[in-house]
Design an enzyme around this catalytic site. Sequence first.
Site, PDB file in Angstrom:
ATOM      1  CD  GLN A 154      -2.744   1.148   0.202  1.00 40.93           C
ATOM      2  OE1 GLN A 154      -2.792   0.345  -0.966  1.00 40.93           O
ATOM      3  NE2 GLN A 154      -4.127   2.132   0.215  1.00 40.93           N
ATOM      4  CG  HIS A 191      -2.865  -6.283  -2.695  1.00 40.63           C
ATOM      5  ND1 HIS A 191      -3.837  -7.069  -2.825  1.00 40.63           N
ATOM      6  CD2 HIS A 191      -2.249  -5.820  -3.451  1.00 40.63           C
ATOM      7  CE1 HIS A 191      -3.525  -7.642  -4.233  1.00 40.63           C
ATOM      8  NE2 HIS A 191      -2.584  -6.679  -4.589  1.00 40.63           N
ATOM      9  CG  LEU A 192      -1.336   0.165  -5.096  1.00 41.38           C
ATOM     10  CD1 LEU A 192      -1.142   1.269  -4.154  1.00 41.38           C
ATOM     11  CD2 LEU A 192      -0.270   0.364  -6.143  1.00 41.38           C
ATOM     12  CG  HIS A 193      -6.623  -0.595  -1.445  1.00 40.69           C
ATOM     13  ND1 HIS A 193      -5.772  -1.193  -0.605  1.00 40.69           N
ATOM     14  CD2 HIS A 193      -7.525   0.057  -0.435  1.00 40.69           C
ATOM     15  CE1 HIS A 193      -6.190  -0.870   0.763  1.00 40.69           C
ATOM     16  NE2 HIS A 193      -7.216   0.051   0.666  1.00 40.69           N
ATOM     17  CG  LEU A 194      -5.725   4.604  -5.219  1.00 37.99           C
ATOM     18  CD1 LEU A 194      -5.356   3.650  -6.290  1.00 37.99           C
ATOM     19  CD2 LEU A 194      -6.021   6.249  -5.907  1.00 37.99           C
TER      20      LEU A 194
END
Length: 229
Positions: A154, A191-194
């Site tokens: 993230q 975990h990469l998210h927007l």
Amino acid sequence: MVDSTVFTYTNKDFINDVCSVQQTRSRFDIALRSRWTEKRNAGLFRYHLDDLETRILPGPCSYIAQLNIMRGIERRKPQEILSVRQNFDPKQFNFNQINPKELLLELLKESESSCEARCHRNGSKRKCKVIINVSPLEFGHCLLVPEPDRCHPQILTHLAVQMGIETVLLSADPGFRVGFNSLGGFASVNHLHLHGYYLNHQLRIETSPAEPILSMCGSQSPHQCESYT
């Protein structure tokens, strides 16, 4: 057979002035809202978003406060965060483990330039999945997950910023918002998210004065400046 979850778009789909749009919805708005409603009706959320109590707090900033008790109770327990640059841990929950029914859309930008076409031929076609947030804050609350299979932590990347901006531009609704919260900033999954959702209240950032902090042009004249996207 065409995959109905794949949403293809080009720069021509971007809406740069939502104020000029009179009560219309873009292709993106229609797809996102209808699919989100389908998931809600299918019982995939941890709770229903009934009438939330919303207040504009007094003061010059006009902060928006909302009472969402069920999110506090039902939200997934945040992972242990020791650093804002913590490595991705495949043993922890991540968005590659979601129920497939939670997928709303997969954003796919069609190539418009020779550079994009070369990237696609080389097999590096970018992917961004749009999934429901099972503990929503507002109507349409979804998560934008760029390149989920690459398991980015993230931490913002160039692609994540670009996907966030492009998603906002795909919406004709001035209430559609995209935001990012980092590790240590209440992000519960590394975990990469927007986040994306519809909020029909004006935010102070929309009218705050701003100025560029870095000129990409230097001393060049405007017509000599390169376009960075």
